[in-house]
Design an enzyme around this catalytic site. Structure first.
Site, mmCIF file in Angstrom:
data_model
loop_
_atom_site.group_PDB
_atom_site.id
_atom_site.type_symbol
_atom_site.label_atom_id
_atom_site.label_comp_id
_atom_site.label_asym_id
_atom_site.label_seq_id
_atom_site.Cartn_x
_atom_site.Cartn_y
_atom_site.Cartn_z
ATOM 1 N N THR A 18 -5.778 27.725 33.719
ATOM 2 C CA THR A 18 -7.058 27.168 33.283
ATOM 3 C C THR A 18 -8.156 28.028 33.897
ATOM 4 O O THR A 18 -8.012 28.549 35.009
ATOM 5 C CB THR A 18 -7.238 25.703 33.716
ATOM 6 O OG1 THR A 18 -7.217 25.633 35.146
ATOM 7 C CG2 THR A 18 -6.149 24.820 33.157
ATOM 8 N N CYS A 19 -9.280 28.138 33.190
ATOM 9 C CA CYS A 19 -10.332 29.047 33.639
ATOM 10 C C CYS A 19 -11.040 28.566 34.892
ATOM 11 O O CYS A 19 -11.651 29.357 35.608
ATOM 12 C CB CYS A 19 -11.354 29.272 32.522
ATOM 13 S SG CYS A 19 -12.177 27.766 31.964
ATOM 14 N N VAL A 20 -10.985 27.258 35.184
ATOM 15 C CA VAL A 20 -11.682 26.726 36.357
ATOM 16 C C VAL A 20 -10.723 26.366 37.489
ATOM 17 O O VAL A 20 -11.115 25.710 38.457
ATOM 18 C CB VAL A 20 -12.535 25.490 35.976
ATOM 19 C CG1 VAL A 20 -13.735 25.890 35.153
ATOM 20 C CG2 VAL A 20 -11.690 24.448 35.247
#
Length: 298
Positions: free
Chosen positions: A20-22
Site C-alpha cells: 500500500t502506498c501509505v
C-alpha cells in the site's frame, strides 16, 4: 504504550503484504526503547498472522515474480529480527523486521512496497527530524508519543502529504481529510469536497457596473481628480505627467466602486524615509485601463 504502537504499526505495515502506498516505509525509534519495541512487534506479528503467516488466508502474496526477487534482495541487508522466510513458488515473503540499517543501504533509497520493515535508531528528536528532512518528502508521516510539545515540533519541522498521531494509515479512510502528497510524493489532493476542487476549474469573472455617469474616467487627468476625494487632502499635492503619479505628504488613495468608495492603500512620507503601503504590493496603480507609476516627492 509500546504494545499499542506495535499493534497499529504491524497492522498498517503488513496489510496487503505491505503493498500500500501509505504503509510505513521505515521505523525511527529511540535507542532506549528499540529492543523493547522490536520484541512487541514480533509478538504482534504472531498475534495478527499466526506463527506461520503463509497458512493465514488473510495474508496475501507479492504481486509478481519480478517484484518478489527485488524484495528478496532487500532482505540481505542489516540483521533480520523477525521473518526473512520466503517461498518463490508461492511468491510468499513473511512479515520481516530488519535492524542495524544504515542510511546508505539500498533499502533506504527506494520505496519498499512489501512486507519488510527497516528499523533505525536515533538519540535525539532533532536527529530524527534531520534524518526525515534529508530525504524526499513522504506521502505520510506517523508519530507515536504523548508529549504534545514533541508532537508539534515534528509536525512543524517536517513536511509530508498527510500525518497520523499515534496511528498509521487511518487518515486515508477519513473522507473529510484531503489526501495527497507533496513534492516527490505527489501533487494535489482529493477525498470529499477536495476531489471536487481538484477536478474542477475555478473561473474568474469580473463584472463592472454601468451608470449614465462614469464613476471612473478613462482619461488620465479626470481619473486622478475622481480618484483622490478623501478628507482634507487637496489635489494640488498630486500631479500626473506621462502616466507618472507624483504625490507630496500623506495621501490616502481610493478607487470608486459601484457601491461607493473603497480604500485600497496609503502612501506615506516620513522625513527622508519613504514608506509605501499598498495592497498592490508594487509601486504601480491601475485606474481603468491605465497603469500609473507612483513617485514620492519629499
Amino acid at each position: 504504550h509500546l504494545a499499542s504502537a506495535a499493534r497499529r504499526i504491524v497492522w498498517g505495515k503488513f496489510m496487503n503484504c505491505g503493498q500500500t502506498c501509505v504503509a510505513p516505509d521505515y521505523l525511527l525509534v529511540h535507542r532506549d526503547i528499540a529492543d523493547e519495541l522490536i520484541d512487541s512487534l514480533r509478538q504482534e506479528i504472531v498475534r495478527q498472522y499466526g506463527k506461520n503467516p503463509q497458512e493465514n488466508s488473510d495474508y496475501p502474496r507479492i504481486i509478481n515474480e519480478k517484484r518478489f526477487y527485488e524484495l528478496i534482495l532487500l532482505t540481505k541487508q542489516g540483521h533480520i529480527e523477525h521473518g526473512g522466510i520466503y517461498d518463490a513458488d508461492d511468491l510468499y515473503i513473511a512479515p520481516t523486521l530488519i535492524s542495524h540499517i544504515t542510511p546508505d543501504m539500498r533499502i533506504m533509497h527506494e520505496e519498499i512496497f512489501g512486507p519488510i520493515l527497516p528499523i533505525l535508531q536515533y538519540t535525539t528528536l532533532d536527529e530524527a527530524i534531520d534524518f526525515i528532512n534529508s530525504r524526499e518528502k513522504p506521502l505520510a508521516l506517523y508519530y507515536f508519543g504523548n508529549k504534545r510539545k514533541e508532537m508539534k515540533k515534528v509536525l512543524n519541522q517536517t513536511s509530508s502529504g498527510g500525518s497520523c498521531i499515534n496511528d498509521v494509515v487511518s487518515h486515508v479512510a477519513n473522507p473529510y481529510l484531503p489526501f495527497g502528497g507533496v513534492g516527490n510524493s505527489g501533487i494535489g489532493h482529493y477525498h470529499g469536497r477536495e476531489s471536487f476542487y481538484t477536478f474542477s476549474h475555478t473561473r474568474s469573472v469580473h463584472q463592472v457596473c454601468t451608470f449614465r455617469r462614469e464613476t471612473v474616467s478613462y482619461k488620465t487627468t479626470t481619473a486622478i481628480t475622481e480618484l483622490f476625494l478623501f478628507g482634507e487632502f487637496q489635489s494640488k499635492r498630486l500631479s500626473v505627467e506621462s502616466n507618472i503619479l507624483r504625490c507630496r505628504g500623506h495621501i490616502v488613495f481610493i478607487i470608486p466602486q459601484c457601491a461607493g468608495y473603497h480604500q485600497i492603500g496609503t502612501i506615506s512620507v516620513a522625513g527622508n524615509r519613504h514608506i509605501v503601503h499598498t495592497t498592490l504590493a508594487q509601486q504601480h496603480l491601475y485606474i481603468g485601463l491605465m497603469r500609473l507609476r507612483i513617485e514620492i516627492i519629499d
